[in-house]
Structures are given as structure tokens and as C-alpha cells.
Design a protein around this motif. Structure first.
Motif, PDB file in Angstrom:
ATOM      1  N   UNK A  33      50.054  44.265  30.095  1.00 24.43           N
ATOM      2  CA  UNK A  33      50.482  44.502  31.476  1.00 24.43           C
ATOM      3  C   UNK A  33      50.775  45.967  31.770  1.00 24.43           C
ATOM      4  N   UNK A  34      50.676  46.826  30.768  1.00 27.68           N
ATOM      5  CA  UNK A  34      50.794  48.274  30.987  1.00 27.68           C
ATOM      6  C   UNK A  34      49.420  48.937  31.095  1.00 27.68           C
ATOM      7  N   UNK A  35      48.362  48.143  31.093  1.00 23.77           N
ATOM      8  CA  UNK A  35      46.999  48.657  31.123  1.00 23.77           C
ATOM      9  C   UNK A  35      46.600  49.021  32.558  1.00 23.77           C
ATOM     10  N   UNK A  36      47.189  50.095  33.063  1.00 19.39           N
ATOM     11  CA  UNK A  36      46.931  50.509  34.445  1.00 19.39           C
ATOM     12  C   UNK A  36      45.545  51.118  34.607  1.00 19.39           C
ATOM     13  N   UNK A  62      58.353  41.387  35.145  1.00 20.59           N
ATOM     14  CA  UNK A  62      58.430  41.689  36.578  1.00 20.59           C
ATOM     15  C   UNK A  62      58.307  43.188  36.828  1.00 20.59           C
ATOM     16  N   UNK A  63      58.962  43.993  36.023  1.00 22.01           N
ATOM     17  CA  UNK A  63      58.888  45.439  36.198  1.00 22.01           C
ATOM     18  C   UNK A  63      57.467  45.949  35.959  1.00 22.01           C
ATOM     19  N   UNK A  64      56.780  45.387  34.986  1.00 22.12           N
ATOM     20  CA  UNK A  64      55.392  45.776  34.722  1.00 22.12           C
ATOM     21  C   UNK A  64      54.498  45.421  35.913  1.00 22.12           C
ATOM     22  N   UNK A  65      54.702  44.238  36.458  1.00 19.60           N
ATOM     23  CA  UNK A  65      53.893  43.810  37.599  1.00 19.60           C
ATOM     24  C   UNK A  65      54.199  44.637  38.847  1.00 19.60           C
ATOM     25  N   UNK A  66      55.415  45.092  38.974  1.00 19.86           N
ATOM     26  CA  UNK A  66      55.760  45.953  40.110  1.00 19.86           C
ATOM     27  C   UNK A  66      55.003  47.271  40.055  1.00 19.86           C
ATOM     28  N   UNK A  67      54.778  47.796  38.871  1.00 21.77           N
ATOM     29  CA  UNK A  67      53.989  49.027  38.729  1.00 21.77           C
ATOM     30  C   UNK A  67      52.539  48.784  39.121  1.00 21.77           C
ATOM     31  N   UNK A  68      52.014  47.649  38.738  1.00 24.42           N
ATOM     32  CA  UNK A  68      50.645  47.295  39.142  1.00 24.42           C
ATOM     33  C   UNK A  68      50.576  47.107  40.650  1.00 24.42           C
ATOM     34  N   UNK A  69      51.590  46.444  41.191  1.00 27.39           N
ATOM     35  CA  UNK A  69      51.616  46.182  42.631  1.00 27.39           C
ATOM     36  C   UNK A  69      51.608  47.478  43.439  1.00 27.39           C
ATOM     37  N   UNK A  83      44.535  46.592  48.196  1.00 27.01           N
ATOM     38  CA  UNK A  83      43.858  45.586  47.387  1.00 27.01           C
ATOM     39  C   UNK A  83      44.838  44.479  47.038  1.00 27.01           C
ATOM     40  N   UNK A  84      44.359  43.238  47.076  1.00 25.56           N
ATOM     41  CA  UNK A  84      45.150  42.109  46.606  1.00 25.56           C
ATOM     42  C   UNK A  84      44.815  41.839  45.146  1.00 25.56           C
ATOM     43  N   UNK A  85      45.789  41.295  44.405  1.00 23.31           N
ATOM     44  CA  UNK A  85      45.586  41.033  42.986  1.00 23.31           C
ATOM     45  C   UNK A  85      46.096  39.651  42.632  1.00 23.31           C
ATOM     46  N   UNK A  86      45.337  38.941  41.802  1.00 28.59           N
ATOM     47  CA  UNK A  86      45.763  37.640  41.315  1.00 28.59           C
ATOM     48  C   UNK A  86      45.995  37.701  39.814  1.00 28.59           C
ATOM     49  N   UNK A  87      47.156  37.209  39.386  1.00 26.89           N
ATOM     50  CA  UNK A  87      47.479  37.169  37.955  1.00 26.89           C
ATOM     51  C   UNK A  87      47.233  35.770  37.388  1.00 26.89           C
ATOM     52  N   UNK A  88      46.523  34.944  38.144  1.00 25.72           N
ATOM     53  CA  UNK A  88      46.084  33.653  37.648  1.00 25.72           C
ATOM     54  C   UNK A  88      47.203  32.658  37.421  1.00 25.72           C
ATOM     55  N   UNK A 114      59.480  37.528  41.947  1.00 25.28           N
ATOM     56  CA  UNK A 114      58.155  38.163  42.021  1.00 25.28           C
ATOM     57  C   UNK A 114      57.713  38.330  43.474  1.00 25.28           C
ATOM     58  N   UNK A 115      57.889  37.290  44.261  1.00 22.04           N
ATOM     59  CA  UNK A 115      57.490  37.352  45.672  1.00 22.04           C
ATOM     60  C   UNK A 115      58.322  38.382  46.433  1.00 22.04           C
ATOM     61  N   UNK A 116      59.605  38.426  46.151  1.00 21.02           N
ATOM     62  CA  UNK A 116      60.489  39.333  46.880  1.00 21.02           C
ATOM     63  C   UNK A 116      60.265  40.793  46.507  1.00 21.02           C
ATOM     64  N   UNK A 117      59.853  41.058  45.260  1.00 20.60           N
ATOM     65  CA  UNK A 117      59.777  42.432  44.779  1.00 20.60           C
ATOM     66  C   UNK A 117      58.362  42.979  44.677  1.00 20.60           C
TER      67      UNK A 117
END
Length: 410
Positions: free
Chosen positions: A42-45, A92-99, A107-112, A131-134
Motif C-alpha cells: 500500500x506504499x507503492x505510489x 487507513x493512513x496508507x490509503x489516504x496517501x493514495x487518495x 481519478x476514482x480508485x477501487x481497492x476491491x 475510510x469513507x469519512x477520511x
């Protein structure tokens, strides 16, 4: 002589310039070009950024040929393949960086799928609310059936709890726009929120073309509608496939076209069906029209992927929304239409006080239908609307959603 030569060169230059400017108009849009990628973690930006570069190139290739591209998207492998056990605050913090990156690039992103197999996870619901809120552009799903395990009764309970919690913790319940219960869905679907990816980087095309179907049905009847639609869709989609094939490289595979005719607020699949039947959607012969469209889109002469089924999303389609307000069909009838044609129950507004057990029952019906037929991909995206009851009119802040009625559940 010099003037004549100069005039000749000028004419040639104008012709070349005009040749670069497409003048053909189309009765459909490319709803999405979706890139599927496999992250190292999840750090693979860099993988996210490389996908964005490819998507921009692909988008420009289609635009240069005169096509309108509405959206570009990224799907990753299922989150449960990247995270052991329940996702954490660190996840959550990792996904926030991706977001941040995908939001910046529109762009929209799906994490499946958040969970694997058939299991109940009581901790997952609270995490999805955070996740939805942040985050803003991240979508996800929970699998409720599969060919291997059949109906996921334990996971259905998890999915129902998430649906209720997202409704109660978002304005108008709209957080459920980014979540679905997926039933027997394969990888490579370009449409969200059910999308997830497996294997080598690839991309797929999703289309919005109810207006094209309407145009064909305006000149068709029950005898020739199937042939006419198949011929027209083949003619229109083969150039899209050719462009996709030219974009394929050693780094990016072309998965094909999801031939589902995704509707939009100005492209109604309800109108297309009514054009053939001559009756309001939900009347007798609606099922027959759905079956004809589905038979065609599942047998086109292009490489297909994803759902490739008929989408009937009430609050994304003005005619479907209007017929719902008129009481012309029920949620149960929508599921019946899915038995011969559809992709499940999509963006269905239901009462805010709907019980978790009722949602579980709906999910179980969708899951049962998905494994009744071979390779049947369905999903259920329900919208419990806070403080609204069956029969109430509901409006949305989301610009892609139209006003409709809260559906009654028998």
C-alpha cells in the motif's frame, strides 16, 4: 507559377489539419477507461502514478478520434491480499496517501474486496465508516457469493452491517455509492464499486450507450430489433476495440470492453426499453426487451469483459426513477429482470429504518441468483435513506444521481 504552387500547398495543409480534427459525432460515451494494477504494497505510489500516466495517454487517444471520455479509473488487487486480517489505522493512513494522488488527478480508485471467503468480521464496519469519512475517491466491495464457496452467509452479515453503518454516517446515505455487495464478480470489471484486479497490469473500457440503443429501436420492431442492434453495436464498438489494441504494450494488456449499456442522466436505458415495447418500463414485455438487449450485448464480435449485462440503476436513470415514482415496478421485479439480463440491484433507494435482517435477505437473494446460472456476475448497491420512508421522494447532492422515490420492500 509560384502563386499556384503556394496555393496548392496551402490547400494540402488545410486538408491535413482538418483530417486531424474528427468531425464524427457518436450517440454514446466512453464512461470509463479503467486500469487494473497489482501493488507491491500500500506504499507503492509509483504504481499508481504509472497507471495515471498510461490512462492519460489512453484517454487522449480516444479523444483524438472524437470520442468523449467521461472518466478514468484505477482498480487494484483486493485489499485483503495486501492486508492481513482486519484493516488497521495504519492501513487507513496508507490509503489516504493514495487518495490524495487520485483526487488530485480526478481519478476514482477501487481497492476491491475487503474480506476473503465466507467470514464475519465485526471490526470491519467501523473501519469502513472511517475510510469513507477520511477519503473521497476510494471504492470497495464485500463478496457475498462465489462459484467455489456458493452463498457467503457469514459475509452477507458483514456486508449488511456496513451498508447500514454507511447510511447512518453520511449525508443522505450517499456513502453507499462507493460500496457494493458483490456476487460472483470476476476480476477485470471496469465499473465501480465492484472492480478489482488480478495479475499483470491491464485496462478495460466501459461504455454509456442507451441513446444508441434507443436510436436503433426507433427503427426496429420485435422481429428485427435483435439483428439491428447487434449490427449497429458491432459497427460502433469495433473501432473502440482497435484503438484499445493499439494501446496494448508489453506493460499493459487490453482486457476488452464491458458491453453493459451503463446509463446516465441524459442516456436512459429505461427510455431505450420503452422505445421497443411502446409501454412504460415495468409493464408486460419489459422482461422480453431486457432479454433481447442482453442476448445481443453478450454475443458481440468484440472482446468483452466484466459484467457485460444490463444495468438498471434507479437513481442514475431519469426514466427508471420516474417509473419508480409512478409505482410501475418493484424491487422484486428488478431482481426478476436480473435473472434474464441484469447486473443485479444497483443504487436502489430504500427506507432509512430498514432492518439489517431485511438487507441480509436481499443480499441472499442476489447471491442465490448469481450462482444459479454459470458465470453470473451480480452486485447489490442499496441506498438506505436516513429519515425517509417507503413512498417518500428523495433528492441527492451527487450530480450523477436523480430524484426518485424510496422503494417499498414486500
Amino acid at each position: 507559377m509560384k502563386l499556384t504552387k503556394l496555393l496548392f500547398l496551402s490547400i494540402i495543409s488545410l486538408l491535413l489539419i482538418s483530417a486531424d480534427k474528427p468531425n464524427q459525432t457518436f450517440d454514446f460515451r466512453i464512461r470509463t477507461i479503467t486500469a487494473g494494477i497489482t501493488l507491491e504494497n500500500l506504499d507503492d505510489l509509483n504504481a499508481i502514478k504509472n497507471a495515471i500516466t498510461f490512462l492519460e495517454k489512453a484517454k487522449n487517444s480516444y479523444i483524438s478520434k472524437g470520442y468523449e471520455v467521461q472518466d478514468i479509473r484505477i482498480s487494484t488487487q483486493n485489499l485483503h491480499e495486501l492486508v492481513i486480517d482486519t484493516p488497521t489505522e495504519h492501513t487507513l493512513q496508507q490509503l489516504k496517501e493514495i487518495d490524495k494522488i487520485v483526487v488530485k488527478n480526478s481519478i476514482s480508485l477501487s481497492i476491491g474486496e475487503l474480506i476473503s471467503g465466507n467470514q464475519y468480521d465485526e471490526k470491519l464496519t467501523e473501519w469502513t465508516v472511517k475510510l469513507i469519512k477520511e477519503t473521497s475517491n476510494i471504492n470497495f466491495s464485500v463478496p457475498i457469493s462465489s462459484e467455489r464457496l456458493g452463498i457467503h452467509n457469514k459475509t452477507i452479515k458483514t456486508a449488511a452491517e456496513i451498508c447500514v453503518a454507511l447510511s447512518k454516517n453520511s449525508k443522505g446515505g450517499e456513502a453507499n455509492f462507493r460500496f457494493t455487495a458483490s456476487a460472483n464478480c470476476p476480476d477485470g470489471i471496469p465499473f465501480f464499486p465492484a472492480a478489482y484486479h488480478k495479475g499483470k497490469n491491464s485496462f478495460a473500457i466501459g461504455l454509456e450507450y442507451p441513446n444508441l440503443i434507443t436510436k436503433v429501436f426507433e427503427k426496429s420492431d420485435w422481429e428485427n430489433a435483435e439483428v439491428n442492434l447487434k449490427n449497429e453495436l458491432n459497427n460502433q464498438f469495433k473501432p473502440i476495440e482497435l484503438i484499445g489494441q493499439t494501446l496494448q504494450t508489453s506493460d499493459w494488456n487490453y482486457d476488452g470492453i464491458d458491453t453493459s449499456p451503463a446509463p446516465g442522466l441524459d442516456a436512459s436505458i429505461g427510455q431505450a426499453i420503452e422505445t421497443l415495447t411502446g409501454k412504460p418500463f415495468g409493464s408486460p414485455t419489459t422482461l422480453s426487451a431486457c432479454a433481447i438487449i442482453t442476448k445481443v450485448i453478450k454475443n458481440l464480435d468484440v472482446k468483452s469483459c466484466g459484467y457485460s449485462g444490463l444495468m438498471l440503476p434507479i437513481i442514475e436513470d431519469t426514466v427508471l426513477a420516474k417509473r419508480a415514482m409512478e409505482g410501475n415496478y418493484t424491487v422484486e421485479e428488478l431482481l426478476l429482470f436480473s435473472s434474464v439480463s441484469g447486473t443485479g440491484l444497483d443504487v436502489i433507494p430504500v427506507a432509512g429504518d430498514i432492518s439489517k435482517e431485511t438487507i441480509e435477505g436481499i443480499y441472499r437473494d442476489v447471491a442465490s441468483l448469481s450462482i444459479k446460472y454459470f458465470n453470473k456476475a451480480l452486485s447489490a448497491r442499496l441506498f438506505p435513506i436516513p429519515e425517509k420512508n417507503a413512498g417518500d421522494i428523495v433528492d441527492f447532492d451527487n450530480p450523477y444521481l436523480t430524484s426518485s422515490v424510496v422503494m417499498k420492500l414486500n
